[in-house]
Design a protein around this motif. Sequence first.
Motif, mmCIF file in Angstrom:
data_model
loop_
_atom_site.group_PDB
_atom_site.id
_atom_site.type_symbol
_atom_site.label_atom_id
_atom_site.label_comp_id
_atom_site.label_asym_id
_atom_site.label_seq_id
_atom_site.Cartn_x
_atom_site.Cartn_y
_atom_site.Cartn_z
ATOM 1 N N GLY A 233 0.821 -1.201 0.000
ATOM 2 C CA GLY A 233 0.000 0.000 0.000
ATOM 3 C C GLY A 233 0.854 1.249 0.000
ATOM 4 N N LEU A 234 0.821 2.003 -1.109
ATOM 5 C CA LEU A 234 1.678 3.177 -1.237
ATOM 6 C C LEU A 234 1.383 4.191 -0.135
ATOM 7 C CD1 LEU A 234 2.700 4.904 -4.524
ATOM 8 C CD2 LEU A 234 2.059 6.280 -2.556
ATOM 9 N N GLU A 235 0.091 4.411 0.168
ATOM 10 C CA GLU A 235 -0.265 5.407 1.179
ATOM 11 C C GLU A 235 0.239 5.011 2.563
ATOM 12 O OE1 GLU A 235 -2.686 6.313 -2.285
ATOM 13 O OE2 GLU A 235 -2.251 4.438 -1.257
ATOM 14 N N ARG A 236 0.197 3.716 2.871
ATOM 15 C CA ARG A 236 0.686 3.280 4.184
ATOM 16 C C ARG A 236 2.195 3.462 4.303
ATOM 17 N NH1 ARG A 236 -2.588 -2.075 6.295
ATOM 18 N NH2 ARG A 236 -4.687 -1.189 6.126
ATOM 19 N N LEU A 237 2.918 3.152 3.234
ATOM 20 C CA LEU A 237 4.359 3.348 3.278
ATOM 21 C C LEU A 237 4.687 4.839 3.346
ATOM 22 C CD1 LEU A 237 7.150 2.078 3.256
ATOM 23 C CD2 LEU A 237 7.090 2.121 0.752
ATOM 24 N N ALA A 238 3.920 5.665 2.641
ATOM 25 C CA ALA A 238 4.137 7.112 2.682
ATOM 26 C C ALA A 238 3.946 7.634 4.103
ATOM 27 C CB ALA A 238 3.182 7.815 1.724
ATOM 28 N N MET A 239 2.947 7.106 4.789
ATOM 29 C CA MET A 239 2.680 7.507 6.173
ATOM 30 C C MET A 239 3.920 7.265 7.048
ATOM 31 S SD MET A 239 -0.295 5.893 8.608
ATOM 32 C CE MET A 239 0.469 4.258 8.624
ATOM 33 N N ILE A 240 4.570 6.130 6.843
ATOM 34 C CA ILE A 240 5.754 5.777 7.641
ATOM 35 C C ILE A 240 6.954 6.624 7.223
ATOM 36 C CG2 ILE A 240 7.410 3.927 8.086
ATOM 37 C CD1 ILE A 240 4.972 1.983 7.763
ATOM 38 N N LEU A 241 7.199 6.719 5.927
ATOM 39 C CA LEU A 241 8.383 7.436 5.447
ATOM 40 C C LEU A 241 8.275 8.945 5.656
ATOM 41 C CD1 LEU A 241 9.133 5.491 2.138
ATOM 42 C CD2 LEU A 241 10.236 5.243 4.360
ATOM 43 N N GLU A 249 -2.597 12.596 6.605
ATOM 44 C CA GLU A 249 -1.578 13.611 6.790
ATOM 45 C C GLU A 249 -0.420 13.462 5.801
ATOM 46 O OE1 GLU A 249 -0.480 13.574 10.907
ATOM 47 O OE2 GLU A 249 -2.545 13.707 11.595
ATOM 48 N N THR A 250 -0.546 12.501 4.865
ATOM 49 C CA THR A 250 0.497 12.344 3.844
ATOM 50 C C THR A 250 0.360 13.434 2.789
ATOM 51 O OG1 THR A 250 -0.889 10.801 2.585
ATOM 52 C CG2 THR A 250 0.636 9.850 4.205
ATOM 53 N N ASP A 251 1.385 13.551 1.954
ATOM 54 C CA ASP A 251 1.476 14.690 1.040
ATOM 55 C C ASP A 251 0.304 14.854 0.086
ATOM 56 O OD1 ASP A 251 2.337 12.325 -0.153
ATOM 57 O OD2 ASP A 251 3.755 13.338 -1.488
ATOM 58 N N THR A 252 -0.265 13.747 -0.412
ATOM 59 C CA THR A 252 -1.308 13.874 -1.437
ATOM 60 C C THR A 252 -2.690 14.175 -0.868
ATOM 61 O OG1 THR A 252 -1.650 11.473 -1.449
ATOM 62 C CG2 THR A 252 -0.101 12.380 -3.067
ATOM 63 N N VAL A 332 -10.449 20.534 -6.729
ATOM 64 C CA VAL A 332 -10.035 19.692 -7.853
ATOM 65 C C VAL A 332 -8.657 20.117 -8.359
ATOM 66 C CG1 VAL A 332 -10.513 19.196 -10.289
ATOM 67 C CG2 VAL A 332 -12.327 18.943 -8.591
ATOM 68 N N ASP A 333 -8.432 21.411 -8.449
ATOM 69 C CA ASP A 333 -7.138 21.905 -8.925
ATOM 70 C C ASP A 333 -5.995 21.426 -8.040
ATOM 71 O OD1 ASP A 333 -8.102 23.167 -11.125
ATOM 72 O OD2 ASP A 333 -8.153 25.173 -10.261
ATOM 73 N N VAL A 334 -6.206 21.426 -6.727
ATOM 74 C CA VAL A 334 -5.168 20.965 -5.802
ATOM 75 C C VAL A 334 -4.846 19.493 -6.050
ATOM 76 C CG1 VAL A 334 -4.662 20.462 -3.390
ATOM 77 C CG2 VAL A 334 -5.646 22.648 -4.000
ATOM 78 N N VAL A 335 -5.879 18.671 -6.236
ATOM 79 C CA VAL A 335 -5.661 17.245 -6.474
ATOM 80 C C VAL A 335 -4.906 17.020 -7.777
ATOM 81 C CG1 VAL A 335 -6.778 15.021 -6.888
ATOM 82 C CG2 VAL A 335 -7.664 16.546 -5.118
ATOM 83 N N ILE A 336 -5.310 17.716 -8.825
ATOM 84 C CA ILE A 336 -4.647 17.552 -10.127
ATOM 85 C C ILE A 336 -3.180 17.963 -10.031
ATOM 86 C CG2 ILE A 336 -4.553 18.399 -12.500
ATOM 87 C CD1 ILE A 336 -7.605 18.546 -12.464
ATOM 88 N N ASN A 337 -2.919 19.059 -9.348
ATOM 89 C CA ASN A 337 -1.529 19.517 -9.210
ATOM 90 C C ASN A 337 -0.675 18.507 -8.452
ATOM 91 O OD1 ASN A 337 -2.192 21.871 -10.541
ATOM 92 N ND2 ASN A 337 -2.498 23.064 -8.675
ATOM 93 N N THR A 338 -1.281 17.841 -7.454
ATOM 94 C CA THR A 338 -0.535 16.894 -6.622
ATOM 95 C C THR A 338 -0.420 15.519 -7.285
ATOM 96 O OG1 THR A 338 -1.358 18.028 -4.649
ATOM 97 C CG2 THR A 338 -0.394 15.856 -4.332
#
Length: 889
Positions: A233-241, A249-252, A332-338
């Motif tokens: 799970g990319l989001e779970r690993l992002a949470m840890i890293l 609270e992750t970047d995306t 929507v713009d924030v999501v597209i940019n990220t």
Amino acid sequence: MESAEIRRRWLSFFEERGHAVVPSASLIADDPTLLLVNAGMVPFKPYFLGETKPPAPRATSVQKCVRTPDIEEVGKTTRHGTFFQMCGNFSFGDYFKEGAIKYAWELLTSSVADGGYGLEPEKLWITVYLDDDEAETIWREKIGVPAERIQRLGKKDNFWSMGVPGPCGPCSEINYDRGPDFGVEGGPAVNDERYVEIWNLVFMQYERGAGDGKEDFPILGDLPSKNIDTGLGLERLAMILQGVQNMYETDTLRVVMDKATELTGVLYGAAQGTDVSMRVVADHIRTSVMLIGDGVTPGNEGRGYVLRRIMRRAIRNMRLMGATGPVVQDLVDVVINTMGQQYPELVTDRKRIETVALAEEAAFLKAVKGGTNILDTAVSETKAAGGTVLSGDKAFLLHDTWGFPIDLTLEMAAEQGLSVDEPGFRRLMQEQRDRAKADAKAKKTGHADMSAYREIADGSGATEFTGYATTQGESTIVGLLVNGVSAPAASEGDEVEVVLDRTPFYAEGGGQLADQGRIKLDSGAVIVVRDVQQPVPGVSVHKGSVQVGEVTVGASAYAAIDVSRRRAIARAHSATHLTHQALRDALGPTAAQAGSENSPGRFRFDFGSPNAVPGTVLTDVEQKINEVLSRELDVTAEIMSIDEAKKQGAIAEFGEKYGERVRVVTIGDFSKELCGGTHVGNTAQLGLVKLLGESSIGSGVRRVEALVGVDAYNFLAKEHTVVAQLQELVKGRPEELPEKIASMLGKLKDAEKEIEKFRAEKVLQAAAGLAAGAQDIRGVALVVGSVPDGTGADDLRKLVLDVRGRIQGDRPAVVALFTTANDRPLTVIATNEAARERGLKAGDLVRTAAKTLGGGGGGKPDVAQGGGQNPAAIPDAIAAVERLVVETV
């Protein structure tokens, strides 16, 4: 480490180790059992089921996924979410347990400088299946994980299957210890909040039988080829890293919450209630963007309903936090940019995505307004009946019909002093879910029905399609089904499904209907083919009936399609491509294809557009198409790589699944699309294209219908006949018809107004007489009776109010008049202030009258209106009103 970098490192690591990098498939599942892709292995399912040979023995991907079974729980916890990315590496008969385990450990624990994720080995805990000694030994002896950090779990936690008969096997999960701040020690068997699963390694080595649940099914034996399917799970690993508490609270996702704060002034972490709303907005807006990006449009069914529901939950939660105006554009713009860093197509399609999202926001705000009116009526009826609880079925109606979230119903009902029957609402919602689950379960059994087709595919391979070059040819019958069951032979009159080794018959797909025709055997037997489908990729199944003789497997045959039908469909398909390009030229890239159907002589084309296409624009589009026909452009097809096709600007249809090699159909210098269908050789062969009009088929989706060739000519010939008849009637030239007919209609409308005015004056002339004839009921002036049939509701209301105004002084007055309009009884009742002080309210009187008439009604205390089904009951209704007045005063 940002999410985009986590993704890049994953793909790079496995590509360097001989894995083919497979781009994420569309979220629109190429699987009849799924609405949306909900797991990383879904695109690889045909390989694991043995339906299709994998393109490489090793593969890796980062797959977009959406899961919505617990959508109402999203936001309430920090663990629930709808969209996630699943990093996977796959082996099809290549490496097995030891290879998968070594790769996982190397990537997780290698230093960041060496391309890994840099996790501390001592924080990783392992789980294996109860009796999987092999995996446990590899972890302990080959990798060096201490025995005390390896735990064995049962079938529920560490055994995988697809939920249907097929491949299955034990799992080994890698878990990360987040430390004592997240709970007691003891490993993942004790605390899965502290010990978070980040990577699941599935060892597909067995075949399972039928059964329910995760544990109740038999193991039938070993698979002929052992496979690997892993998911991180990319989001779970992002949470840890990234060192944050949870995935929100992750970047995306954090950037979306920050934008929500900017729009509402509400800070994340300030209060539990607004934190829930923040998480709902962040998750749902991101999911919405990803779904729209893959071609999903809001609707009332299937994946369209999923999108509509999550979008409306997001907008509603923004309003709960204080947002009063439109908010979707900024979010929507924030999501597209990220997310655009990982999926550049989001940036490319920004305008289309924004258009669809903004249209849905506008539709929801309009629905809120309409639903509010319905809710107000329901509240009034509940109060009038002496109730204090709004019924569950009313709340469900608001939710199901108007998209009214239950929390909105609860809040608005509370503002008017009512509670809501939540248990009743939840029961109806559960019944709806149960029906959906039953449908889904029934669809899942489709894998069993496919076994006969897969057996044919395994034995004979894919069907060779010869229809691009020829319309008939020799072939051999390699498969035969009678009533859905494999059979060696079929007799005259049997309904059959026939598989040939090679065929000129086009199987339905890409919006093009299937060919029809005949298959003749050397023995003289004849099969009439009505339809052709591909239930298993690459295998064309000809459906029809045996007209003459006996059909046997292995027999030589001669297949011939209906050429005139094929040519008519080809004209329609080429015309569809021209229409697509002409619409994009006129409306921009947002007019992307959302579906089509090409049938003999006609086609329909669905495309994205937030508004109706003006008639002048549609006329220009039609003219442009026919100008292209006159240019006699050649239509060519070429096979090339998907990357080369994109470089050349070829348009791909949303939701379609394309391989590494694709077929590109080019129409001169005008159009270039990915397409597997059949086409004309030159645009001149189309003859004529006539657009019949366009209409809405859903939020942000329009449909054009058109005729091609002879069908278009016949349509215009009929129109010419009608025009000639109108010329004769109005005595004018064709170009004068609009003006002359408009003049006639204007005169007719003026005459109708004069008649209406005369009739209204006649009705109102009766006011003085009615007022003078008022009954006296204990001091109350009562005017009750009928007026001439045909009196409209507006005129009846004016008459009632006029009569009420003519009753002099402070005398209490009740005016109740009845009529019949369009074969239905109608009543309007009014009271003055003095009558209301004596307890006579118009709404109460109307309800009594309307009930007698077999209908209903309502309104304010001073004036109300009602109706019914039975005009003959008007005298009884008059008597009922008189009785109620007598009883009240």
